[in-house]
Design a protein around this motif. Sequence first.
Motif, PDB file in Angstrom:
ATOM      1  N   PHE A 207      47.939  67.681  46.980  1.00  0.00           N
ATOM      2  CA  PHE A 207      48.631  66.981  48.115  1.00  0.00           C
ATOM      3  C   PHE A 207      49.718  66.352  48.079  1.00  0.00           C
ATOM      4  N   PRO A 208      50.872  67.295  48.109  1.00  0.00           N
ATOM      5  CA  PRO A 208      52.190  66.614  47.906  1.00  0.00           C
ATOM      6  C   PRO A 208      52.660  65.537  48.933  1.00  0.00           C
ATOM      7  N   ALA A 209      51.975  65.912  50.071  1.00  0.00           N
ATOM      8  CA  ALA A 209      52.319  65.013  51.160  1.00  0.00           C
ATOM      9  C   ALA A 209      51.646  63.471  51.200  1.00  0.00           C
ATOM     10  N   ALA A 210      50.834  63.638  50.294  1.00  0.00           N
ATOM     11  CA  ALA A 210      49.965  62.555  50.050  1.00  0.00           C
ATOM     12  C   ALA A 210      50.528  61.552  48.858  1.00  0.00           C
ATOM     13  N   THR A 211      51.674  61.981  48.227  1.00  0.00           N
ATOM     14  CA  THR A 211      52.182  61.360  47.219  1.00  0.00           C
ATOM     15  C   THR A 211      52.222  59.809  46.897  1.00  0.00           C
ATOM     16  N   PRO A 212      52.653  59.250  48.308  1.00  0.00           N
ATOM     17  CA  PRO A 212      52.649  57.634  48.076  1.00  0.00           C
ATOM     18  C   PRO A 212      51.067  57.014  48.024  1.00  0.00           C
ATOM     19  N   ALA A 213      50.145  57.590  48.836  1.00  0.00           N
ATOM     20  CA  ALA A 213      48.810  57.231  48.679  1.00  0.00           C
ATOM     21  C   ALA A 213      48.165  57.548  47.319  1.00  0.00           C
ATOM     22  N   VAL A 214      48.565  58.604  46.631  1.00  0.00           N
ATOM     23  CA  VAL A 214      48.180  58.897  45.204  1.00  0.00           C
ATOM     24  C   VAL A 214      48.901  57.901  44.095  1.00  0.00           C
ATOM     25  N   VAL A 215      49.970  57.649  44.498  1.00  0.00           N
ATOM     26  CA  VAL A 215      50.754  56.861  43.321  1.00  0.00           C
ATOM     27  C   VAL A 215      50.335  55.319  43.608  1.00  0.00           C
ATOM     28  N   ALA A 216      49.915  55.170  44.743  1.00  0.00           N
ATOM     29  CA  ALA A 216      49.406  53.706  45.106  1.00  0.00           C
ATOM     30  C   ALA A 216      47.977  53.488  44.433  1.00  0.00           C
ATOM     31  N   MET A 217      47.165  54.542  44.568  1.00  0.00           N
ATOM     32  CA  MET A 217      45.847  54.485  44.137  1.00  0.00           C
ATOM     33  C   MET A 217      45.971  54.613  42.507  1.00  0.00           C
ATOM     34  N   THR A 218      46.811  55.147  42.050  1.00  0.00           N
ATOM     35  CA  THR A 218      47.046  55.308  40.655  1.00  0.00           C
ATOM     36  C   THR A 218      47.557  53.918  40.120  1.00  0.00           C
ATOM     37  N   GLY A 219      48.493  53.224  40.561  1.00  0.00           N
ATOM     38  CA  GLY A 219      48.997  52.009  40.248  1.00  0.00           C
ATOM     39  C   GLY A 219      47.635  50.771  40.347  1.00  0.00           C
ATOM     40  N   ALA A 220      46.831  50.838  41.299  1.00  0.00           N
ATOM     41  CA  ALA A 220      45.577  50.019  41.390  1.00  0.00           C
ATOM     42  C   ALA A 220      44.767  50.408  40.234  1.00  0.00           C
ATOM     43  N   GLN A 221      44.397  51.592  39.881  1.00  0.00           N
ATOM     44  CA  GLN A 221      43.682  52.004  38.763  1.00  0.00           C
ATOM     45  C   GLN A 221      44.213  51.356  37.583  1.00  0.00           C
ATOM     46  N   LEU A 222      45.187  51.624  37.378  1.00  0.00           N
ATOM     47  CA  LEU A 222      45.974  51.018  35.978  1.00  0.00           C
ATOM     48  C   LEU A 222      45.991  49.422  35.986  1.00  0.00           C
ATOM     49  N   GLY A 223      46.318  48.949  37.078  1.00  0.00           N
ATOM     50  CA  GLY A 223      45.930  47.390  37.024  1.00  0.00           C
ATOM     51  C   GLY A 223      44.948  46.909  36.857  1.00  0.00           C
ATOM     52  N   VAL A 224      43.727  47.704  37.322  1.00  0.00           N
ATOM     53  CA  VAL A 224      42.360  47.294  36.956  1.00  0.00           C
ATOM     54  C   VAL A 224      41.942  47.493  35.344  1.00  0.00           C
ATOM     55  N   THR A 225      42.492  48.560  35.092  1.00  0.00           N
ATOM     56  CA  THR A 225      42.194  49.137  33.717  1.00  0.00           C
ATOM     57  C   THR A 225      42.950  47.837  32.861  1.00  0.00           C
ATOM     58  N   ALA A 226      44.125  47.315  33.183  1.00  0.00           N
ATOM     59  CA  ALA A 226      44.683  46.407  32.479  1.00  0.00           C
ATOM     60  C   ALA A 226      43.727  45.113  32.281  1.00  0.00           C
ATOM     61  N   LEU A 227      43.486  44.932  33.523  1.00  0.00           N
ATOM     62  CA  LEU A 227      42.528  43.674  33.679  1.00  0.00           C
ATOM     63  C   LEU A 227      41.095  43.672  32.694  1.00  0.00           C
ATOM     64  N   GLY A 228      40.560  44.791  32.635  1.00  0.00           N
ATOM     65  CA  GLY A 228      39.344  45.065  31.862  1.00  0.00           C
ATOM     66  C   GLY A 228      39.699  44.614  30.484  1.00  0.00           C
ATOM     67  N   PHE A 229      40.794  45.022  29.708  1.00  0.00           N
ATOM     68  CA  PHE A 229      41.413  44.850  28.597  1.00  0.00           C
ATOM     69  C   PHE A 229      41.628  43.370  28.497  1.00  0.00           C
ATOM     70  N   LEU A 230      42.526  42.738  29.158  1.00  0.00           N
ATOM     71  CA  LEU A 230      42.980  41.291  28.837  1.00  0.00           C
ATOM     72  C   LEU A 230      41.777  40.404  29.233  1.00  0.00           C
ATOM     73  N   ALA A 231      40.923  40.779  30.120  1.00  0.00           N
ATOM     74  CA  ALA A 231      39.685  40.088  30.417  1.00  0.00           C
ATOM     75  C   ALA A 231      38.288  40.287  30.248  1.00  0.00           C
ATOM     76  N   PRO A 232      37.978  40.958  28.977  1.00  0.00           N
ATOM     77  CA  PRO A 232      36.739  41.521  28.847  1.00  0.00           C
ATOM     78  C   PRO A 232      35.529  40.460  28.787  1.00  0.00           C
TER      79      PRO A 232
END
Length: 345
Positions: free
Chosen positions: A31-56
């Motif tokens: 869905f090329p037209a949904a790129t902003p939503a996909v990028v936002a989703m990916t950013g949130a996922q990476l942020g939560v991933t980092a939270l799991g590593f920094l605060a296990p």
Amino acid sequence: MREHVDREMVWPMIGLTTAALLGAVIGITAFPAATPAVVAMTGAQLGVTALGFLAPERPVLWAVAVAVVALGTTLPDPRLAELTYSGAVPWIALGVAMSALNLYRRAGDWIPIATGTAALALGSAGVVAVSIRAGVPVAMAILAASVPFLIGVLLALGLHLRDARDDRVRRPAMSVGMTGADEGAALPAGTLEAARRALAIVALRSDELVASTGDTSARRAAADLRDVARRGLTGASAGGGTVTRIELHDSAGSSRTAEPAEAADRGPARPPMPEMSDREREIMRLVATGASNAAIGRSLYLSEATVKQYVSRLMRRFERENRTQLALMAVPWFDDGSGRDDPPG
């Protein structure tokens, strides 16, 4: 402990990061037209991933964060929902599994476990809703959404069993030898004998840490502590003998010797043990061996925080200022008179 936790979280974090980036590539391609939503989703996922590593050690917080991202991915945008239903957002399933693993691995009380479980169930509800909207039967949708959570719980159970087995395999039993003019004489009981026994425990535990830790500063500190304990043990005993060895016997029957060791315990019969609950007695027995809160928690299937609360409560009850004093007091209760502690139950 933190070093061990970090190593344990490395591969789950690598997997989650890879899943988030893979989902971004698939989403933008589909869905090329949904790129902003996909990028936002990916950013949130990476942020939560980092939270799991920094605060296990905050598993409930991580579970809530995973649930929020899962709901945000599945509900607001129909294109993201379609990606989720088609399996093109692998981070959700992996995130639920890893956060369930961390929750059941580290949360020792029922309240945080129940809170984290409820949060993950709510996050999985978004996947269930998307599947039902696509025509999947309700029972099948719920079953499919539950699989990642169940996998995480089973992994946590397996790790708990592994740690408990390792603790029992590695737990040393101490036998001691003594040489000197008065080797055959009975040693005086009391504080001096308990202090020698405590020094032997310190020497053994610090020697194990020197051999097992990969942290240079921790190894150096443990070596210094071991040397101090050994210097205390090499002095002449009250009966004129000198402590010469400590032998460690594991559950497989092998042994190793550490120089020097405590004198053989030939004192009078053990003093009566005060009234305690079964759980307090188990914890006191392990404290007397020099085990850490983390090791005690793994052996008794308790969180480290719960063990710390028990130890603090026991120190207040018996009016001991620190853990060492508590261990010295408890040693005679679990000593069978042969220089060997009771085996862990």
